[in-house]
Write a protein that holds these residues in place. Structure first.
Motif, short mmCIF file in Angstrom:
data_model
loop_
_atom_site.label_atom_id
_atom_site.label_comp_id
_atom_site.label_asym_id
_atom_site.label_seq_id
_atom_site.Cartn_x
_atom_site.Cartn_y
_atom_site.Cartn_z
N VAL A 71 -2.65 -52.90 99.96
CA VAL A 71 -3.67 -51.94 100.37
C VAL A 71 -4.38 -51.37 99.15
N LYS A 72 -5.56 -50.83 99.38
CA LYS A 72 -6.30 -50.12 98.34
C LYS A 72 -6.83 -48.82 98.95
N LEU A 73 -7.14 -47.87 98.09
CA LEU A 73 -7.63 -46.58 98.57
C LEU A 73 -9.02 -46.76 99.16
N THR A 74 -9.26 -46.16 100.30
CA THR A 74 -10.56 -46.23 100.95
C THR A 74 -11.54 -45.26 100.29
N MET A 75 -12.75 -45.73 100.07
CA MET A 75 -13.76 -44.92 99.38
C MET A 75 -14.53 -44.04 100.36
N GLY A 76 -15.30 -43.10 99.77
CA GLY A 76 -16.26 -42.33 100.55
C GLY A 76 -15.73 -41.10 101.24
N GLY A 77 -14.59 -40.59 100.81
CA GLY A 77 -14.00 -39.44 101.48
C GLY A 77 -14.15 -38.15 100.71
N SER A 106 -1.70 -35.32 76.46
CA SER A 106 -1.46 -36.69 76.00
C SER A 106 -1.93 -37.72 77.03
N LEU A 107 -2.27 -37.26 78.24
CA LEU A 107 -2.71 -38.16 79.31
C LEU A 107 -4.18 -37.98 79.65
N LEU A 108 -4.93 -37.31 78.78
CA LEU A 108 -6.32 -37.01 79.09
C LEU A 108 -7.14 -38.27 79.36
N GLY A 109 -6.85 -39.34 78.66
CA GLY A 109 -7.60 -40.58 78.87
C GLY A 109 -7.39 -41.19 80.24
N ASP A 110 -6.36 -40.73 80.94
CA ASP A 110 -6.04 -41.27 82.26
C ASP A 110 -6.41 -40.32 83.40
N VAL A 111 -7.03 -39.19 83.06
CA VAL A 111 -7.32 -38.18 84.07
C VAL A 111 -8.55 -38.55 84.89
N PHE A 112 -8.44 -38.41 86.19
CA PHE A 112 -9.58 -38.57 87.10
C PHE A 112 -10.13 -37.20 87.49
N LEU A 113 -9.24 -36.29 87.85
CA LEU A 113 -9.62 -34.91 88.17
C LEU A 113 -8.69 -33.99 87.41
N ARG A 114 -9.26 -33.21 86.51
CA ARG A 114 -8.47 -32.39 85.60
C ARG A 114 -8.30 -30.97 86.14
N TRP A 115 -7.17 -30.36 85.83
CA TRP A 115 -6.88 -29.00 86.28
C TRP A 115 -7.97 -28.03 85.84
N GLU A 116 -8.45 -28.18 84.63
CA GLU A 116 -9.47 -27.26 84.14
C GLU A 116 -10.76 -27.36 84.97
N THR A 117 -11.05 -28.55 85.50
CA THR A 117 -12.21 -28.71 86.38
C THR A 117 -12.00 -27.95 87.68
N ILE A 118 -10.79 -28.05 88.21
CA ILE A 118 -10.46 -27.31 89.44
C ILE A 118 -10.50 -25.80 89.18
N LEU A 119 -9.94 -25.41 88.05
CA LEU A 119 -9.80 -23.99 87.73
C LEU A 119 -11.13 -23.32 87.42
N TYR A 120 -12.01 -24.01 86.69
CA TYR A 120 -13.21 -23.36 86.18
C TYR A 120 -14.53 -23.89 86.75
N ALA A 121 -14.52 -25.06 87.37
CA ALA A 121 -15.80 -25.66 87.76
C ALA A 121 -15.86 -26.08 89.22
N THR A 122 -14.92 -25.64 90.03
CA THR A 122 -14.91 -25.99 91.45
C THR A 122 -15.09 -24.71 92.27
N GLU A 123 -15.99 -24.78 93.23
CA GLU A 123 -16.29 -23.60 94.05
C GLU A 123 -15.05 -23.16 94.83
N MET A 148 -16.09 -36.84 95.51
CA MET A 148 -16.21 -37.53 94.24
C MET A 148 -16.30 -39.04 94.47
N ASP A 149 -16.79 -39.73 93.47
CA ASP A 149 -16.75 -41.18 93.49
C ASP A 149 -15.31 -41.60 93.22
N MET A 150 -14.64 -42.13 94.21
CA MET A 150 -13.22 -42.45 94.11
C MET A 150 -12.94 -43.85 93.56
#
Length: 284
Positions: free
Chosen positions: A139-145, A202-219, A41-43
């Motif tokens: 520090v900051k998170l490194t991109m591209g992983g 209540s935190l949907l506006g702050d979600v980067f990767l949502r459980w439903e995406t993992i559950l239903y849309a990830t191979e 993903m674009d991190m």
């Protein structure tokens, strides 16, 4: 008098159903090297702050490096790594958050790891409580992983190279990644609200990767199965905590409810069907 009893029962059912959220669905990972999920993903949204939270049901012993979430970037292996065993395996910005927390097997527990460039701290939570906090520096998170779920992974690419004896092999529920450092109060409420709550909404506006995406849309690879979690509200909890039912409802009342309820269905918006009648007979 019958309609009075019936009305109270229907209202009790309606109250209980209005507070129920339905069965939750967990994912169970096979204890092998073939069972995993992977995303690239674009991190950028989490470059300066991130929180990874999940309910976990650990199945392995405390000597297994059973990572359930990893993020590796170019030249930055183990940017984030969280294991079922969090002693030695709660890593953020390539640094382990020292802790002595034991995680029992075959029990559901809530784990959350948060970090923010602004606060320059990384915090590890277990069952809603902050158990360790460390300074993270500038520090900051490194991109591209790449993100791997269910395996101990040490590649920045989508290459599925794993290690014997290091599989997660447990269950995950509500694994969410947030694009900010959650506050202690939010993590505490997430835990206290329970596995079946809708607090995460209540935190949907702050979600980067949502459980439903993992559950239903990830191979899914290997053996990853859906596991229904029984939640409060799946049964008549309102009736479990009163003696009203046992005092006034008998087989004759149940039969009349079954025969006459169709007349009242449109008004009340619920239907007492055969399985529900059987449930009442079996449990009361």
């Amino acid at each position: 008098m019958f309609l009075f009893y019936l009305t109270l029962l229907i209202l009790a059912y309606s109250v209980e159903q209005s507070s129920a959220h339905g069965p939750a669905t967990a994912l169970s990972f096979g204890n092998d090297l073939q069972s995993y999920m992977m995303l690239q993903m674009d991190m950028e949204p989490v470059k300066e702050a991130i929180s990874v939270c999940s309910w976990i049901n650990k199945k392995t012993g405390d000597d297994v490096h059973d990572a359930w979430f990893t993020y590796n970037a170019p030249s930055k292996i183990d940017e984030i790594l969280i294991g079922g065993r969090i002693r030695g395996y709660a890593i953020m910005n390539q640094d382990n958050i020292e802790n002595s927390q034991a995680v029992p097997s075959n029990e559901w527990h809530h784990v959350c790891i948060t970090w923010g460039h602004k606060t320059k701290t990384r915090v590890l939570y277990f069952d809603g409580q902050a158990i360790a906090q460390e300074a993270s520096g500038n520090v900051k998170l490194t991109m591209g992983g790449s993100i791997a779920i269910g395996q101990f992974h040490q590649k920045e690419t989508m290459e599925a190279i794993f290690y014997d004896g290091h599989s997660f092999g447990g269950e995950l529920l509500k694994l969410n990644v947030y694009k900010r450092q959650l506050e202690a109060g939010e993590v505490g409420k997430m835990f206290s609200a329970g596995m079946c709550s809708d607090f995460e909404e209540s935190l949907l506006g702050d979600v980067f990767l949502r459980w439903e995406t993992i559950l239903y849309a990830t191979e899914r690879h290997g053996t990853i199965t859906e596991v229904p979690i029984t939640c409060p509200g799946d049964h008549w909890n309102v009736l479990y905590f009163t003696d009203f039912y046992n005092k006034v409802v008998d087989d004759e009342i149940l039969k009349r409810m079954e025969d006459q309820f169709e007349v009242l269905e449109e008004f009340f918006g619920h239907k007492i069907d055969d399985p529900l009648i059987q449930h009442l007979k079996d449990h009361h």
